[in-house]
Design a protein around this motif. Structure first.
Motif, mmCIF file in Angstrom:
data_model
loop_
_atom_site.group_PDB
_atom_site.id
_atom_site.type_symbol
_atom_site.label_atom_id
_atom_site.label_comp_id
_atom_site.label_asym_id
_atom_site.label_seq_id
_atom_site.Cartn_x
_atom_site.Cartn_y
_atom_site.Cartn_z
ATOM 1 N N TYR A 231 0.813 -1.219 0.000
ATOM 2 C CA TYR A 231 0.000 0.000 0.000
ATOM 3 C C TYR A 231 0.849 1.272 0.000
ATOM 4 C CZ TYR A 231 1.475 0.122 4.837
ATOM 5 O OH TYR A 231 2.244 0.157 5.953
ATOM 6 N N GLY A 236 2.936 0.158 -3.524
ATOM 7 C CA GLY A 236 1.477 0.062 -3.632
ATOM 8 C C GLY A 236 1.016 0.528 -5.010
ATOM 9 N N ARG A 241 -4.021 0.348 -3.586
ATOM 10 C CA ARG A 241 -3.583 1.455 -2.713
ATOM 11 C C ARG A 241 -4.787 2.332 -2.326
ATOM 12 N NH1 ARG A 241 -0.273 4.345 -6.154
ATOM 13 N NH2 ARG A 241 -1.568 6.181 -6.158
#
Ligand code: NAD
Length: 382
Positions: A231, A236, A241
């Motif tokens: 993330y 990410g 995300r």
């Protein structure tokens, strides 16, 4: 089939190894655990707690009776790679084992050099290993849709027919990658094309879109089999995300105008695409290219979708348009072919609210693990 999954401890590789094993293939994993070391380097983590590779494969064997052999080592150590290839005698070599983050490759000179050395030299070793030890083995190599960039004409699957000054030819589709990471993939593709031509190697380059989700039927069987989920601003990717940002009440970080359009696919389709490629090998000497994505979305569209589902779940989020840390077009034409995998039997899991909601529910269970300082982008292209 006997299949090596290189990078089999990673986000795509782990669920693929499980899926192929479940489908009756004899699977071995190569991984040097460098992705876990990068978490330490970046003071980051997987949102989901992940067990060690030994714990993962032991649990798999306990639950299914199926063995997945593991080799902890680096593709850039050629003696190690040769040894594994000699022992395993693979029919297919699935190659996920590269540094895969564009921002990571753009941190500084060291990270750019690492990315290209790790990826390009590692892939070259795989080509030599196949030539020397298992010349009939089918290389299934993960490339990326980012190799093509965003041309103002439709993107074909690997090759384009060109008419020039009264003559015609089918040529490799032009590549306009947008980071030193994406460039490493282009260099890989050229090296594989050349190796197929001179040594008669069989290879499939899978130009994969951005992968979202984390679970497959196999990873859901036990918490020890859980997949990693990134993330942070470096590893990410869009959609995953955004979903995690919505879970912790963070603004959804859209870079620039958000008109950047890309190909996307569910992790459940990644594992199936690898199976399709393995079971339908390229011919000897053929460098085959598939565009591995199922749908196209702009980053802004994805943010809107996540915002809507999050709101229905009682999570209020805003969309923030940040100064774009990347150098890229923020509004552009994008249309790419993706029929070859479907023609071979891929039935896509398409993105709808229910899919986003399911990922969000998994994320909510682990949201306390988010290190908030890591969420914003830190790496600038310039
Ligand atoms: P990941 O970082 O989670 O997994 C890669 C794995 O390879 C890691 O476990 C790492 O330890 C291992 N590895 C890296 N270099 C190695 C080396 N030299 N020797 C041995 N092991 C090594 O990445 P991922 O998201 O699973 O991506 C897998 C592949 O798919 C990559 O090649 C990536 O470029 C490609 N891809 C991923 C996405 C995506 O959205 N995740 C999209 C397009 C293409």
């Amino acid at each position: 089939m006997r299949i090596i999954v290189a990078g089999g401890d990673g986000f795509c590789g782990w669920p693929t190894a499980l899926y192929l094993s479940k489908r009756g293939h004899d699977v071995a994993i190569i991984d040097n655990m460098i992705r876990r070391e990068m978490d330490n380097e970046l003071h980051s983590n997987s949102l989901t707690p992940i067990a060690s590779l030994d714990e993962r494969t032991a649990k798999w064997e306990e639950l299914t009776g199926k063995e997945i052999r593991t080799y902890n080592g680096d593709l850039n150590h050629y003696d190690f790679l040769r040894q594994v290839m000699k022992m395993e005698q693979p029919d297919a070599f699935v190659h996920f084992a590269e540094q895969r983050s564009a921002p990571y490759s753009m941190i500084d000179r060291e990270h750019a050099v690492f990315t290209q050395t790790n990826n390009v030299a590692g892939n070259l070793n795989v080509l030599y290993g196949i030539k020397e030890i298992v010349p009939d083995c089918h290389l299934i190599k993960l490339g990326t849709m980012g190799e093509y960039g965003t041309p103002n004409i439709p993107i074909e699957e690997g090759y384009i027919e060109i008419e020039h000054k009264g003559r015609k030819d089918v040529l490799p589709y032009p590549k306009q990658p947008g980071s030193f990471y994406h460039l490493s993939k282009v260099h890989d593709s050229h090296n594989i094309t050349f190796a197929c031509k001179i040594w008669g190697i069989r290879a499939t380059d899978l130009n994969q879109g951005v992968v979202y989700g984390l679970d497959t039927d196999e990873t859901k069987m036990d918490p020890v089999l859980a997949n990693r989920l990134d993330y942070d601003g470096v590893f990410g990717t869009a959609l995953n995300r955004f979903i995690i940002q919505s879970a912790i009440g963070h603004d959804l970080t859209v870079y620039g105008k958000g008109g950047q359009t890309r190909g996307f696919l569910n992790i459940q389709d990644t594992v199936r695409c690898i199976e399709i490629a393995a079971e339908n090998p390229a011919d000897k000497g053929e460098f085959r290219v598939f565009n591995q994505f199922t749908e196209e979305f702009s980053v802004g569209e994805l943010a809107e979708k996540v915002k809507k589902v999050a709101l229905e779940e009682g999570l209020e989020t805003d969309i923030a348009h940040l100064d774009n840390p990347r150098v890229e077009l923020e509004e552009h034409f994008f249309k790419a072919e993706n029929t070859k995998l479907r023609d071979l039997g891929l039935e896509p899991h398409l993105l709808d609210d229910a899919v986003i909601r399911e990922i969000l529910h998994t994320v909510m269970q682990h949201k306390d693990r988010v290190i908030k300082e890591n969420v914003m982008p830190q790496v600038s292209w310039t």
